[in-house]
Design a protein around this motif. Structure first.
Motif, mmCIF file in Angstrom:
data_model
loop_
_atom_site.group_PDB
_atom_site.id
_atom_site.type_symbol
_atom_site.label_atom_id
_atom_site.label_comp_id
_atom_site.label_asym_id
_atom_site.label_seq_id
_atom_site.Cartn_x
_atom_site.Cartn_y
_atom_site.Cartn_z
ATOM 1 N N ARG A 135 63.822 28.076 61.042
ATOM 2 C CA ARG A 135 63.715 27.001 60.053
ATOM 3 C C ARG A 135 65.028 26.234 59.978
ATOM 4 N NH1 ARG A 135 59.920 28.599 55.176
ATOM 5 N NH2 ARG A 135 58.285 29.539 56.407
ATOM 6 N N LYS A 136 64.919 24.935 59.784
ATOM 7 C CA LYS A 136 66.102 24.076 59.833
ATOM 8 C C LYS A 136 67.198 24.498 58.862
ATOM 9 C CE LYS A 136 63.880 20.167 61.850
ATOM 10 N NZ LYS A 136 63.475 18.817 61.826
ATOM 11 N N ARG A 137 66.860 24.870 57.660
ATOM 12 C CA ARG A 137 67.905 25.210 56.692
ATOM 13 C C ARG A 137 68.417 26.645 56.846
ATOM 14 N NH1 ARG A 137 63.238 26.103 53.952
ATOM 15 N NH2 ARG A 137 63.266 27.514 52.206
ATOM 16 N N ARG B 33 71.005 32.082 60.796
ATOM 17 C CA ARG B 33 70.812 33.429 60.264
ATOM 18 C C ARG B 33 69.976 34.266 61.227
ATOM 19 N NH1 ARG B 33 70.496 32.623 53.918
ATOM 20 N NH2 ARG B 33 71.340 34.714 53.982
ATOM 21 N N PRO B 34 70.183 35.596 61.207
ATOM 22 C CA PRO B 34 69.341 36.459 62.054
ATOM 23 C C PRO B 34 67.940 36.597 61.450
ATOM 24 C CG PRO B 34 70.869 37.773 60.782
ATOM 25 C CD PRO B 34 71.206 36.332 60.506
ATOM 26 N N TYR B 35 66.953 36.576 62.285
ATOM 27 C CA TYR B 35 65.556 36.745 61.881
ATOM 28 C C TYR B 35 65.076 38.105 62.373
ATOM 29 C CZ TYR B 35 64.900 31.809 60.649
ATOM 30 O OH TYR B 35 64.953 30.578 60.061
ATOM 31 N N THR B 36 63.973 38.578 61.794
ATOM 32 C CA THR B 36 63.354 39.812 62.262
ATOM 33 C C THR B 36 61.870 39.555 62.476
ATOM 34 O OG1 THR B 36 64.919 41.125 60.975
ATOM 35 C CG2 THR B 36 62.961 42.257 61.780
ATOM 36 N N LEU B 37 61.379 39.936 63.660
ATOM 37 C CA LEU B 37 59.952 39.863 63.949
ATOM 38 C C LEU B 37 59.375 41.254 63.748
ATOM 39 C CD1 LEU B 37 57.502 38.258 65.025
ATOM 40 C CD2 LEU B 37 58.142 39.056 67.310
ATOM 41 N N HIS B 38 58.306 41.339 62.956
ATOM 42 C CA HIS B 38 57.608 42.597 62.704
ATOM 43 C C HIS B 38 56.189 42.490 63.238
ATOM 44 C CE1 HIS B 38 60.571 42.181 59.430
ATOM 45 N NE2 HIS B 38 60.638 43.492 59.445
ATOM 46 N N PHE C 288 54.458 47.309 58.558
ATOM 47 C CA PHE C 288 55.091 46.416 59.514
ATOM 48 C C PHE C 288 56.296 47.112 60.130
ATOM 49 C CE2 PHE C 288 52.799 43.043 57.270
ATOM 50 C CZ PHE C 288 52.330 42.324 58.353
ATOM 51 N N SER C 289 56.399 47.052 61.462
ATOM 52 C CA SER C 289 57.508 47.649 62.204
ATOM 53 C C SER C 289 58.307 46.537 62.872
ATOM 54 C CB SER C 289 56.989 48.597 63.276
ATOM 55 O OG SER C 289 56.339 49.688 62.688
ATOM 56 N N PRO C 290 59.637 46.607 62.811
ATOM 57 C CA PRO C 290 60.456 45.555 63.416
ATOM 58 C C PRO C 290 60.512 45.670 64.941
ATOM 59 C CG PRO C 290 61.863 47.235 62.475
ATOM 60 C CD PRO C 290 60.441 47.607 62.116
ATOM 61 N N LEU C 291 60.693 44.529 65.588
ATOM 62 C CA LEU C 291 60.888 44.458 67.037
ATOM 63 C C LEU C 291 62.290 43.921 67.310
ATOM 64 C CD1 LEU C 291 57.482 42.830 68.024
ATOM 65 C CD2 LEU C 291 58.208 45.163 68.556
ATOM 66 N N GLU C 292 62.898 44.408 68.365
ATOM 67 C CA GLU C 292 64.215 43.921 68.773
ATOM 68 C C GLU C 292 64.062 42.597 69.527
ATOM 69 O OE1 GLU C 292 67.272 45.280 68.199
ATOM 70 O OE2 GLU C 292 66.260 46.781 66.942
ATOM 71 N N TYR C 293 64.940 41.645 69.229
ATOM 72 C CA TYR C 293 64.904 40.387 69.971
ATOM 73 C C TYR C 293 65.730 40.519 71.244
ATOM 74 C CZ TYR C 293 69.441 39.403 67.743
ATOM 75 O OH TYR C 293 70.729 39.469 67.301
ATOM 76 N N ASP C 294 65.415 39.656 72.229
ATOM 77 C CA ASP C 294 66.134 39.652 73.497
ATOM 78 C C ASP C 294 67.296 38.681 73.482
ATOM 79 O OD1 ASP C 294 64.663 41.521 75.295
ATOM 80 O OD2 ASP C 294 63.013 40.251 74.640
ATOM 81 N N SER C 295 67.095 37.547 72.823
ATOM 82 C CA SER C 295 68.178 36.572 72.722
ATOM 83 C C SER C 295 67.968 35.729 71.475
ATOM 84 C CB SER C 295 68.242 35.692 73.966
ATOM 85 O OG SER C 295 67.076 34.915 74.083
ATOM 86 N N THR C 296 69.079 35.220 70.969
ATOM 87 C CA THR C 296 69.014 34.360 69.797
ATOM 88 C C THR C 296 69.976 33.199 70.001
ATOM 89 O OG1 THR C 296 69.066 34.284 67.374
ATOM 90 C CG2 THR C 296 70.736 35.656 68.455
ATOM 91 N N ALA C 297 69.593 32.044 69.519
ATOM 92 C CA ALA C 297 70.425 30.843 69.565
ATOM 93 C C ALA C 297 70.413 30.253 68.162
ATOM 94 C CB ALA C 297 69.850 29.855 70.581
ATOM 95 N N ASP C 298 71.100 29.156 67.975
ATOM 96 C CA ASP C 298 71.136 28.553 66.638
ATOM 97 C C ASP C 298 69.744 28.178 66.134
ATOM 98 O OD1 ASP C 298 73.840 28.817 66.404
ATOM 99 O OD2 ASP C 298 74.291 26.726 66.889
ATOM 100 N N SER C 299 68.869 27.703 67.036
ATOM 101 C CA SER C 299 67.577 27.190 66.580
ATOM 102 C C SER C 299 66.368 28.002 67.039
ATOM 103 C CB SER C 299 67.412 25.740 67.019
ATOM 104 O OG SER C 299 67.440 25.677 68.432
ATOM 105 N N THR C 300 66.559 29.054 67.862
ATOM 106 C CA THR C 300 65.432 29.859 68.345
ATOM 107 C C THR C 300 65.808 31.333 68.440
ATOM 108 O OG1 THR C 300 66.046 29.571 70.672
ATOM 109 C CG2 THR C 300 64.476 27.975 69.742
#
Length: 157
Positions: free
Chosen positions: A85-87, A91-96, A105-117
């Motif tokens: 989200r733009k605002r 920040r780090p996000y978590t996908l469950h 709900f169980s969390p999944l590890e991300y592979d990569s993160t950037a400012d907008s994705t």
């Protein structure tokens, strides 16, 4: 399900499963009346009158009456990149995903993160998903992936 009694049709509202309709169960059949469709639901009971006990996997019921159960296939995974989200870009996000065995709900590890994705390659096929900013859970809905699209549902009020 092998009993009779009161059951609840629940929708995922305000970050938890909330009963939206009461029905009855006879053996393995649950009946609810005057309930709209095109949302994600789960059926529960409350055997001791306290916490909900989930009886089914989450499912999507569309306006035509078709039902799609969300039973994740952890042995079959897919990749997807989610926009932030733009605002809340940096920040780090978590996908469950909804784990049918633990009924949570169980969390999944991300592979990569950037400012907008944020990108994942380990998303179970046929999973109900929830993408959150852990310390800012506002207006974040459950959804599922279909082809290369995110399919979300509205809140039920």
């Amino acid at each position: 399900m092998h009993a009779s009694g009161r059951v609840y049709l629940c929708a995922y509202n305000y970050y938890r499963w909330e009963p939206i309709a009461m029905g009855c169960r006879t053996d393995t059949v649950c009946q609810f009346h005057r309930v709209g469709c095109d949302n994600i639901f789960i059926v529960a009971d409350s055997p001791s009158g306290g916490r909900l006990r989930f009886l089914t996997a989450p499912f999507h019921a569309d306006a035509s009456g078709h039902v799609r159960k969300f039973i994740p296939r952890t042995d079959q995974t897919r990749a997807f990149t989610f926009p932030k989200r733009k605002r809340l870009l940096k920040r780090p996000y978590t996908l469950h995903y909804w784990d049918a065995e633990s009924a949570s709900f169980s969390p999944l590890e991300y592979d990569s993160t950037a400012d907008s994705t944020q990108s994942y390659t380990n998303i179970p096929e046929n999973a109900l998903l929830w993408f959150t900013v852990p310390d800012r859970i506002v207006n974040q809905r459950v959804f599922y992936l279909e082809n290369d699209s995110v399919i979300t549902m509205d809140l039920i009020r």
